[in-house]
Design a protein around this motif. Structure first.
Motif, mmCIF file in Angstrom:
data_model
loop_
_atom_site.group_PDB
_atom_site.id
_atom_site.type_symbol
_atom_site.label_atom_id
_atom_site.label_comp_id
_atom_site.label_asym_id
_atom_site.label_seq_id
_atom_site.Cartn_x
_atom_site.Cartn_y
_atom_site.Cartn_z
ATOM 1 N N CYS A 114 0.846 -1.190 0.000
ATOM 2 C CA CYS A 114 0.000 0.000 0.000
ATOM 3 C C CYS A 114 0.891 1.253 0.000
ATOM 4 O O CYS A 114 1.796 1.369 0.817
ATOM 5 N N SER A 115 0.623 2.175 -0.911
ATOM 6 C CA SER A 115 1.389 3.421 -0.951
ATOM 7 C C SER A 115 0.858 4.390 0.100
ATOM 8 O O SER A 115 -0.229 4.195 0.667
ATOM 9 N N GLN A 116 1.611 5.439 0.362
ATOM 10 C CA GLN A 116 1.151 6.470 1.297
ATOM 11 C C GLN A 116 -0.127 7.117 0.772
ATOM 12 O O GLN A 116 -1.044 7.395 1.548
ATOM 13 N N ARG A 117 -0.195 7.336 -0.508
ATOM 14 C CA ARG A 117 -1.393 7.933 -1.113
ATOM 15 C C ARG A 117 -2.602 7.014 -0.946
ATOM 16 O O ARG A 117 -3.696 7.451 -0.605
ATOM 17 N N LYS A 144 -1.334 12.397 1.291
ATOM 18 C CA LYS A 144 -0.093 11.626 1.236
ATOM 19 C C LYS A 144 0.968 12.277 2.105
ATOM 20 O O LYS A 144 1.720 11.605 2.803
ATOM 21 N N ASN A 145 1.010 13.602 2.104
ATOM 22 C CA ASN A 145 2.003 14.326 2.906
ATOM 23 C C ASN A 145 1.764 14.135 4.399
ATOM 24 O O ASN A 145 2.724 14.075 5.176
ATOM 25 N N THR A 146 0.508 14.046 4.812
ATOM 26 C CA THR A 146 0.195 13.812 6.223
ATOM 27 C C THR A 146 0.713 12.445 6.651
ATOM 28 O O THR A 146 1.325 12.307 7.717
ATOM 29 N N VAL A 147 0.482 11.436 5.823
ATOM 30 C CA VAL A 147 0.971 10.087 6.133
ATOM 31 C C VAL A 147 2.487 10.101 6.215
ATOM 32 O O VAL A 147 3.087 9.515 7.129
ATOM 33 N N GLN A 148 3.141 10.803 5.292
ATOM 34 C CA GLN A 148 4.602 10.882 5.293
ATOM 35 C C GLN A 148 5.110 11.537 6.578
ATOM 36 O O GLN A 148 6.077 11.077 7.179
ATOM 37 N N CYS A 149 4.450 12.603 7.013
ATOM 38 C CA CYS A 149 4.862 13.293 8.240
ATOM 39 C C CYS A 149 4.683 12.404 9.464
ATOM 40 O O CYS A 149 5.510 12.418 10.382
ATOM 41 N N ILE A 150 3.603 11.638 9.509
ATOM 42 C CA ILE A 150 3.381 10.726 10.628
ATOM 43 C C ILE A 150 4.451 9.645 10.641
ATOM 44 O O ILE A 150 5.054 9.355 11.681
ATOM 45 N N GLU A 151 4.704 9.036 9.484
ATOM 46 C CA GLU A 151 5.683 7.950 9.419
ATOM 47 C C GLU A 151 7.089 8.420 9.759
ATOM 48 O O GLU A 151 7.878 7.665 10.334
ATOM 49 N N SER A 152 7.419 9.652 9.459
ATOM 50 C CA SER A 152 8.752 10.168 9.782
ATOM 51 C C SER A 152 8.826 10.732 11.204
ATOM 52 O O SER A 152 9.903 11.117 11.659
#
Length: 76
Positions: free
Chosen positions: A29-32, A47-55
């Motif tokens: 599953c992609s971030q998007r 997608k950017n929100t998921v990226q910020c959470i994961e980082s």
């Protein structure tokens, strides 16, 4: 005193595990795609929100964590 960061300086302790679970999904599953699934649950993520959470650069509320766990098929 209330601390807003984990000892490693991140703003959440679940981001790395969310990334592992997301990548481990079959099919992957992609971030998007994760953001789109969360939007169907009523959580406004990009997608950017998921990226910020994961980082570890964004807090995760309890309601968001519950929806993420439901989409990933795990318990919160």
């Amino acid at each position: 005193m209330y601390k807003t960061k984990a000892p490693d300086g991140k703003l959440n302790i679940c981001g790395a595990k969310i990334a592992r679970l997301r990548i481990g999904m079959v099919p992957k599953c992609s971030q998007r795609a994760l953001a789109e699934r969360l939007q169907l649950q009523g959580i406004e993520f990009s997608k950017n929100t998921v990226q910020c959470i994961e980082s570890g650069n964004r807090f995760v509320t309890d309601l968001e964590l519950k929806a993420i766990a439901q989409v990933l098929g795990v318990t919160a």
